[in-house]
Structure formats: structure tokens, C-alpha cells
Design a protein around this motif. Structure first.
Motif, PDB file in Angstrom:
ATOM      1  N   LEU A   1       1.038  -0.974  -0.022  1.00 35.09           N
ATOM      2  CA  LEU A   1      -0.155  -0.115   0.005  1.00 35.09           C
ATOM      3  C   LEU A   1       0.778   1.242  -0.071  1.00 35.09           C
ATOM      4  O   LEU A   1       0.413   2.049  -0.961  1.00 35.09           O
ATOM      5  N   VAL A   2       2.022   1.362   0.806  1.00 36.82           N
ATOM      6  CA  VAL A   2       2.838   2.396   1.164  1.00 36.82           C
ATOM      7  C   VAL A   2       3.642   2.423  -0.320  1.00 36.82           C
ATOM      8  O   VAL A   2       3.858   3.587  -0.943  1.00 36.82           O
ATOM      9  N   TRP A   3       4.163   1.240  -0.843  1.00 38.24           N
ATOM     10  CA  TRP A   3       4.852   1.333  -1.973  1.00 38.24           C
ATOM     11  C   TRP A   3       4.269   1.849  -3.078  1.00 38.24           C
ATOM     12  O   TRP A   3       4.773   2.970  -3.927  1.00 38.24           O
ATOM     13  N   ILE A   4       3.015   1.557  -3.395  1.00 32.56           N
ATOM     14  CA  ILE A   4       2.274   1.959  -4.497  1.00 32.56           C
ATOM     15  C   ILE A   4       1.851   3.608  -4.474  1.00 32.56           C
ATOM     16  O   ILE A   4       1.823   4.531  -5.369  1.00 32.56           O
ATOM     17  N   GLY A   5       1.660   4.000  -2.949  1.00 31.84           N
ATOM     18  CA  GLY A   5       1.452   5.143  -2.731  1.00 31.84           C
ATOM     19  C   GLY A   5       2.415   6.250  -3.008  1.00 31.84           C
ATOM     20  O   GLY A   5       2.385   7.490  -3.385  1.00 31.84           O
ATOM     21  N   VAL A   6       3.825   5.877  -2.755  1.00 32.39           N
ATOM     22  CA  VAL A   6       5.067   6.680  -2.820  1.00 32.39           C
ATOM     23  C   VAL A   6       5.790   6.276  -4.234  1.00 32.39           C
ATOM     24  O   VAL A   6       6.394   7.478  -4.546  1.00 32.39           O
TER      25      VAL A   6
ATOM     26  N   PRO B   1       4.573   4.963  -7.606  1.00 36.97           N
ATOM     27  CA  PRO B   1       3.799   3.952  -8.182  1.00 36.97           C
ATOM     28  C   PRO B   1       4.336   3.470  -9.726  1.00 36.97           C
ATOM     29  O   PRO B   1       3.810   2.728 -10.445  1.00 36.97           O
ATOM     30  N   GLY B   2       5.520   4.216 -10.155  1.00 37.50           N
ATOM     31  CA  GLY B   2       6.002   3.998 -11.389  1.00 37.50           C
ATOM     32  C   GLY B   2       6.274   2.377 -11.929  1.00 37.50           C
ATOM     33  O   GLY B   2       5.447   2.238 -12.982  1.00 37.50           O
TER      34      GLY B   2
ATOM     35  N   PHE C   1       4.504  -0.170 -11.190  1.00 35.16           N
ATOM     36  CA  PHE C   1       3.206  -0.725 -11.477  1.00 35.16           C
ATOM     37  C   PHE C   1       2.340  -0.212 -12.485  1.00 35.16           C
ATOM     38  O   PHE C   1       1.654  -0.690 -13.176  1.00 35.16           O
ATOM     39  N   LEU C   2       2.827   1.280 -12.565  1.00 35.52           N
ATOM     40  CA  LEU C   2       2.028   1.962 -13.716  1.00 35.52           C
ATOM     41  C   LEU C   2       2.787   1.601 -15.120  1.00 35.52           C
ATOM     42  O   LEU C   2       1.877   1.537 -16.021  1.00 35.52           O
ATOM     43  N   ASP C   3       3.937   1.230 -15.174  1.00 36.19           N
ATOM     44  CA  ASP C   3       4.412   0.849 -16.251  1.00 36.19           C
ATOM     45  C   ASP C   3       3.907  -0.625 -16.793  1.00 36.19           C
ATOM     46  O   ASP C   3       3.582  -0.864 -18.020  1.00 36.19           O
ATOM     47  N   ALA C   4       3.744  -1.351 -15.741  1.00 35.53           N
ATOM     48  CA  ALA C   4       3.207  -2.633 -15.822  1.00 35.53           C
ATOM     49  C   ALA C   4       1.516  -2.777 -16.566  1.00 35.53           C
ATOM     50  O   ALA C   4       1.176  -3.381 -17.593  1.00 35.53           O
TER      51      ALA C   4
END
Length: 484
Positions: A460-465, A467-468, A470-473
Motif C-alpha cells: 500500500l505504501v509502496w504504490i502510494g509513494v 507507483p512507477g 506498477f503503472l508501467d506494467a
């Protein structure tokens, strides 16, 4: 079907085999721990097989399924979420009496149904996947049959899911009666040529399909089952219904309406706009009236589906990316929130009363901290996955000039903050101020539950801080979706 097709659908085959293996193992030796290990191993193998399937993608595996980056991404999301659910189920069922092992067969079967749905580009596979998912969910919702409320949830879900399936099937039949095809690509060709709009049964068919999909998503005005089922079902099963079940349907919604170009129809846009506004307003306002945490999360989920529909209505690649990113954030957050409810529940009932959370910080500070992060993410507070997800939804809506829908989204999000804060205030209130002589007793935190919640919190914190990645995938996956 040839060898390449078998490689393409390998995750589906592994999930099917895993369900059979767990079922046979239960027949030979009944062991809760063994069933969990076999289920987890099956899910890990299914997840690993995604890379093998990717080597054959994109491909049309039989006329029913398309295996592309989009389908594989959603399969990965569903399998990963199912893995977390299984871990939560283990700790939860350890506190329950009766048979426990069969639930894992149902969980694998339901995950298989969701995976079939996200790879469907034909009405037959769509309906088969939906029914595989639904039949498993009937039993999962009523699995703790010693509780009347659980049985009630199972029966309510059975009745309403059967009704929604009837609407869907009738809608498909009307479209087939006019166009003579059930394949999304062929439907798209006819819609793009404009000839299909002259047919009198197309619009009634679409209206019935939207009704069926609306029931499955639990959006207003088809939301009646949501709070009762969320409250009555075992907490880990509620997490499954809220994430994997609805996520599979959203993925299919995107593929069907985007690949056929139906989302461009003015009448479809108006209907989904009304549903989105009604879901955001009613979901948040009704949540304000609740004192039961699971019902609050149920109405909250209705509002979140309304937010997703705002991005869906924007149309195009950016909208598909926004919907997918929001779903990833929603999966992590909702699994975490219901994970906390699961680990606090005992054999008698789920920890769904507001009293169960009063003074939680002073007894379980780490658990209260995790629940705080999950609630802040649901509210869309910065540095959480929920904030980034909501940002992309608003960006997609702005790019399509959906200012009215964005206004409703922002206002209702502010309203939603209030009921999340009610839970936070209860958790951080000193016990002496509550007037209670003794805190509510909770079972000890299981290792499996701790592991799942720690992983979800980091994510949760990783995606919030950051997100690059995850967004690329997501961008790579969505680029394989054919949008007209």
C-alpha cells in the motif's frame, strides 16, 4: 485445440488441477494445514505459469478465450489476491469448529471462474466463467453454517445472483437474436458499421446486460444484496467478494464495452453516468448511517465502484489504465481492511461492531496502525495507494471533460472521509473514555495473518509513494486491449 493453446491457457489448467488435487487430498487425509499448503502451492504454480503463457500471447485460444497482456495481468492480480485470501482464511478457520478444508476447493474454483471471465471475448465463456465463480461463492458465503447470519448471506446471494444471471442471459439472447453472433469482435464490426443500431433488440439486450452486470458489481440501484452479504459472510470471504469477484467483472466490463465500441453509444453513457452518480452519492450517504464496520465497508465499496465508473466513462487507453490502477489499489486496501477484521474475529462472530475497535490502538498498536493506513487509503489520503488511484481517475475524467462526474466524486469523497474517521476515532480513544470496564477480548494474532497484513501494508505504501513500476506494467497490459 493445439499445443500453443494449451500453453496459453496454462494458468487456467493449473488452477483447475490444484482444485482437483486439494479435493482428492481431503478425501485421503483431512488436514487443514495440508489443504492450505496444497492450495498455496497451486496458486504459486498458476502465478509462475503466467510467464509461460506470455510467451504464447497474444493468441485466440479456442473461439472463447483470448490470452493477451490484459488478460494475463488481471489473472496475475486475481491469483495474487486469492493467495492473500487463502492465508487469511487459514488463521480465520483455525478459530472455527467443523470442516475447514473444503473452503479451499471453493476458493480455487471461484478464482478459476474470475480468470476465465477476464480472458473472455465471447458470451459463452463470459457466462461460463461467471457461473463457475457464482456457484462457488454461494457456498463460500454460507460456509460457517453454524451462524444464521452466514446462511442468510448465502441464500440472499444465491437468489439475487440467479436473478442477475437471468438478466444477463436474456440480454445475450436478444443480442444474438439480432446479430447472429456471440463473439465480441464480430459484434464490434456490426456496431461500427452502424447497421446493428437499426435492430430493435440491440438496446433492450444491452439494457438487460447492464442490469446483470450492475447486480454483480453491486452498484446502485442493484446494490441491495451488498451490505447483508458483506455482514453475514465470513470476513475472508467478504474480502474475496469485494475484490476478486468484482475485479473480474470490471475487467470484463472494460473488454466488452471497449472492444465492441458500445461505450460510445449516448444511451450507454447516460445510463452508466446515472449509475456512477447514484453509487457515489448513495454509497457514501448510507455508510454514514451505519455502526457496523463490515456494512460501512460494504457501502464504501459501492461508492468506490462509482469512482471506477467515472474513469470507465472517460473511454480510451488512459481510462483503462486509470480503472486498472484503481482496481490494484482497491484490491490491496480492501484485502488489508478485511484482513484486520479477520484476525480480530473469533469463533462466535466476526469483529464487525464499532465496539470491537474502541481503544484498539492501546491494546494492538501495530494492528491499529495497519487499519489506519487502510482506511486512509480508502479515503484517498496522500502517500497511500488510494490517493494515486483517485488521482488517475480524476485525470482520466478531466481528459474527457467529465467535470460534473468529477465534482460529484470530489464532494462525495469528502463526505466519505467522515465515516472512516469515525472508526479511527474509536480506535484511538482511550478505554477510560469509552465507559467500558474491560476491553473486548480478541484472539491472538496468527502468524499467517501477520504475514499477509505486513505484505499488504508494504504494498500500500509502496504504490502510494513510488507507483512507477506498477503503472508501467499496467500500461503494457492495457496496450494489448483493442479499443474502438
Amino acid at each position: 485445440m493445439n499445443g500453443a493453446d494449451l500453453i496459453a491457457i496454462l494458468p487456467l489448467l493449473v488452477l483447475t488441477a490444484a482444485a482437483v488435487v486439494v479435493m482428492v487430498a481431503i478425501c485421503i487425509r483431512r488436514s487443514h494445514l495440508l489443504a492450505v499448503w496444497l492450495t498455496a502451492a497451486g496458486l504459486v504454480l498458476a502465478f509462475a505459469s503466467l510467464w509461460k503463457s506470455a510467451s504464447a500471447a497474444p493468441t485466440q485460444a479456442t473461439p472463447l478465450l483470448i490470452i493477451d497482456g490484459y488478460a494475463l495481468f488481471y489473472m496475475g492480480l486475481i491469483i495474487a489476491a486469492t493467495f492473500v485470501t487463502v492465508i487469511l482464511c487459514y488463521g480465520y478457520l483455525e478459530n472455527q469448529q467443523g470442516y475447514r478444508e473444503e473452503l479451499y476447493v471453493l476458493v480455487l474454483t471461484a478464482a478459476l471462474g474470475s480468470c476465465v471471465m477476464v480472458a473472455s471475448n465471447h458470451f459463452v465463456s463470459f457466462f461460463l466463467g461467471l457461473e463457475i465463480l457464482s456457484v462457488a461463492l454461494y457456498a463460500m458465503n454460507a460456509y460457517v453454517c453454524s451462524r444464521k447470519i452466514s446462511l442468510e448471506a448465502g441464500i440472499k446471494y444465491l437468489v439475487l445472483a440467479a436473478a442477475s444471471a437471468a438478466f444477463l442471459l436474456f440480454g445475450m439472447a436478444l443480442i444474438y437474436a439480432q446479430l447472429g453472433t456471440l463473439q465480441f469482435g464480430q459484434i464490434a464490426s456490426m456496431l461500427m458499421s452502424g447497421v446493428a443500431y437499426e435492430k430493435t433488440l440491440i438496446y433492450p439486450g444491452m439494457a438487460l446486460m447492464i442490469t446483470g452486470i450492475g447486480f454483480k458489481l453491486g452498484v446502485v440501484p442493484f446494490h441491495m444484496w451488498t451490505p447483508d452479504v458483506y455482514e453475514g459472510a465470513p470476513a475472508p470471504v467478504t474480502a474475496f467478494v469485494a475484490t476478486i469477484s468484482k475485479g473480474g467483472m470490471v475487467a470484463l466490463l472494460l473488454r466488452y464495452f471497449y472492444e465492441t465500441g458500445a461505450y460510445r453509444l449516448h444511451s450507454v453513457f447516460v445510463v452508466f453516468s446515472i449509475i456512477a452518480i447514484a453509487s457515489m452519492v448513495a454509497g457514501n450517504l448510507l455508510a454514514l448511517l451505519q455502526n457496523n464496520v463490515k456494512r460501512i465497508l460494504a457501502y464504501s465499496s459501492i461508492a468506490h465502484l462509482g469512482y471506477i465508473l467515472v474513469a470507465f466513462l472517460a473511454g480510451g487507453n488512459r481510462a483503462a489504465e486509470a480503472v486498472t490502477f484503481y482496481l490494484v489499489a482497491y484490491f490491496v486496501t480492501t484485502l488489508g481492511a478485511f484482513g484486520v477484521v479477520s484476525v480480530l474475529s473469533n469463533d462466535d462472530r466476526d469483529a464487525d461492531s464499532m465496539e470491537d475497535y474502541e481503544g484498539l490502538f492501546w491494546r494492538r498498536p501495530v494492528l491499529a496502525g495497519i487499519f489506519t493506513l487502510m482506511l486512509l487509503s480508502l479515503a484517498g489520503i496522500p502517500l497511500t495507494a488510494g490517493f494515486i488511484g483517485k488521482f488517475f481517475v480524476i485525470a482520466a475524467g478531466t481528459s474527457a471533460s467529465l467535470y460534473g462526474l468529477i465534482f460529484v466524486l470530489v464532494v462525495t469523497s469528502v463526505v466519505g472521509l467522515f465515516y472512516y474517521l469515525r472508526i479511527l476515532v474509536a480506535m484511538y480513544r482511550p478505554l477510560a473514555e469509552t465507559g467500558k470496564t474491560a476491553p473486548v477480548a480478541h484472539p491472538s494474532l496468527s502468524r499467517s495473518g501477520s504475514f499477509a497484513l505486513a505484505g499488504l501494508t508494504v504494498l500500500l505504501v509502496w504504490i502510494g509513494v513510488y507507483p512507477g513500476p506498477f503503472l508501467d506494467a499496467i500500461q503494457r497490459a492495457v496496450s494489448t486491449l483493442r479499443i474502438f
